[in-house]
Design an enzyme around this catalytic site. Structure first.
Site, short mmCIF file in Angstrom:
data_model
loop_
_atom_site.label_atom_id
_atom_site.label_comp_id
_atom_site.label_asym_id
_atom_site.label_seq_id
_atom_site.Cartn_x
_atom_site.Cartn_y
_atom_site.Cartn_z
N ASP A 145 0.82 -1.21 0.00
CA ASP A 145 0.00 0.00 0.00
C ASP A 145 0.85 1.26 0.00
O ASP A 145 2.05 1.23 0.31
CB ASP A 145 -0.96 0.01 1.19
CG ASP A 145 -0.25 0.03 2.54
OD1 ASP A 145 0.77 -0.69 2.68
OD2 ASP A 145 -0.69 0.75 3.45
N GLU A 190 -0.18 -1.10 5.65
CA GLU A 190 0.90 -0.71 6.56
C GLU A 190 0.86 0.76 6.89
O GLU A 190 1.30 1.18 7.96
CB GLU A 190 2.26 -1.08 5.94
CG GLU A 190 3.45 -0.95 6.87
CD GLU A 190 4.10 0.44 6.87
OE1 GLU A 190 4.95 0.70 7.74
OE2 GLU A 190 3.76 1.26 5.98
N HIS A 205 6.41 9.50 1.18
CA HIS A 205 5.13 10.21 1.36
C HIS A 205 5.13 11.61 0.77
O HIS A 205 4.11 12.30 0.83
CB HIS A 205 4.74 10.29 2.85
CG HIS A 205 4.62 8.97 3.53
ND1 HIS A 205 4.27 8.86 4.86
CD2 HIS A 205 4.81 7.71 3.09
CE1 HIS A 205 4.25 7.59 5.21
NE2 HIS A 205 4.58 6.87 4.14
#
Length: 366
Positions: free
Chosen positions: A72, A130, A339
């Site tokens: 993910d 996760e 991210h």
């Protein structure tokens, strides 16, 4: 999408990036990974558990190594599909998950299909969720429902580490410190006792706190105790009778969670404060002296990896360490870029990590 596991792992990384897989929406990528493992590898038992895909060999080798990575990503920010960019003579692959951690997944998938005769038995775990609350973590689900799949002599998590072995991980806990006062009208503040003002001693102790540094297996872990949230107040004309500070303690893996909790209690000993641990997770010892881990360290030093350092932050290596299994983080990509909207991985790191793990799994140069 059909994944070609025998393709260059750089190409395979790009293919994985192009399959959107935000947490709770991993079915498409899990389908592709499962199908590829079933059709393009030999000697693997393949199992699907929700949106987690597992595969393992049982060749009777003397050791077993787990290669684990999550499928993910965080929410997409107009950064899928991926794109290749040349920057200062170095090729970069941009895209959501390129660092965290589809490049690591690609390395593991490629090796499963191309290492025909590994010196160890292999277990592959590609898991979901996760990036969100721990209760949804696919590896946690495997730990609870299929724990035998985690058994190994070494676990390698494909977390981005820039081609370094980042050993173990810090533990983490959060605690709520509360203080009480007496409510009153601010026009007659002397009739009350301002709870927010009573936060001062707590903040002073945090300001003066000196973090401990601990060396374990040659890795230096630096602890940290920080205020992460302050709360209090009733209205603009009311002296508050309650206030709180939430603190986060990142601790070295030589402390248990209970020991770390007691340490935080002692930091604020003597103050009239309430104390409640709201969550926590233990760290993971590096375990680099274990034979399987030691061999990996030697391969990294021999074949041009970055070396060994402590892992700052918590990762799923903790789940293996709690079972007495040495575990390390080892993958391409700068964790500081995870991210981010401009998340990107140097493709040369994908190649280097692949070469090191291939040498490790085949015993080349050992």
């Amino acid at each position: 999408m059909t994944l070609d596991l025998r393709a260059d792992p750089i190409t395979l990384t790009a293919a994985l990036v192009d399959i959107p897989s935000v947490s709770r929406d991993e079915a498409a990528i899990a389908d592709a990974v499962e199908r590829a493992l079933r059709e393009q590898t030999e000697g693997f038992e393949v199992l699907r558990h929700g949106n987690t895909v597992l595969a393992r060999t049982n060749r009777g080798r003397p050791t077993r190594v787990v290669l684990a990575g999550h499928l993910d990503t965080v929410p997409i920010a107009d950064n899928v599909p991926g794109r290749f960019v040349d920057e200062d003579g170095e090729q970069q692959l941009y895209g959501c998950g390129s660092v965290d951690m589809k490049s690591g997944d690609a390395v593991f998938l490629h090796l499963a299909a191309t290492v025909a005769d590994p010196v160890c038995d292999l277990t592959l775990i590609f898991y979901d969720c996760e990036e969100i609350a721990a209760e949804f973590n696919g590896l946690g689900s495997i730990e609870r429902e299929l724990p035998e799949w985690l058994d190994a002599d070494l676990a390698i998590l494909g977390e981005p580490s820039g081609g370094w072995i980042e050993a173990g991980c810090q533990g983490t806990l959060r605690a709520r410190l509360t203080v009480a006062g007496t409510r009153a009208h601010t026009a007659r503040a002397w009739l009350g006792d301002n709870a927010i003002h009573h936060l001062t001693p707590i903040l002073e102790r945090l300001r003066d706190y000196r973090a401990r540094e601990v060396e374990i297996d040659g890795c230096v872990y630096r602890e940290g105790l920080s205020a992460v949230q302050v709360g209090g107040g009733v209205a603009g004309n009311v002296v508050p009778d309650e206030a709180e500070v939430v603190v986060n303690f990142r601790f070295a893996p030589d402390r248990s969670l209970d020991e770390a909790t007691e340490h935080v209690r002692q930091v604020f000993a003597g103050l009239d404060v309430g104390f409640e641990r709201t969550d926590g997770a233990p760290g993971a010892l590096p375990g680099l002296s274990a034979p399987a881990a030691k061999n990996l360290v030697e391969m990294v030093h021999t074949h041009g990896g970055g070396g060994v350092r402590a892992k700052y932050g918590w990762t799923d290596v903790s789940r293996f360490a709690a079972r007495g299994i040495p575990a390390v983080n080892f993958g391409p990509g700068d964790p500081n870029l995870a991210h981010k909207v401009d998340e990107h991985v140097p493709t040369a790191q994908i190649t280097t990590v692949t070469q090191i793990l291939r040498s490790y799994l085949t015993g080349a140069g050992a």
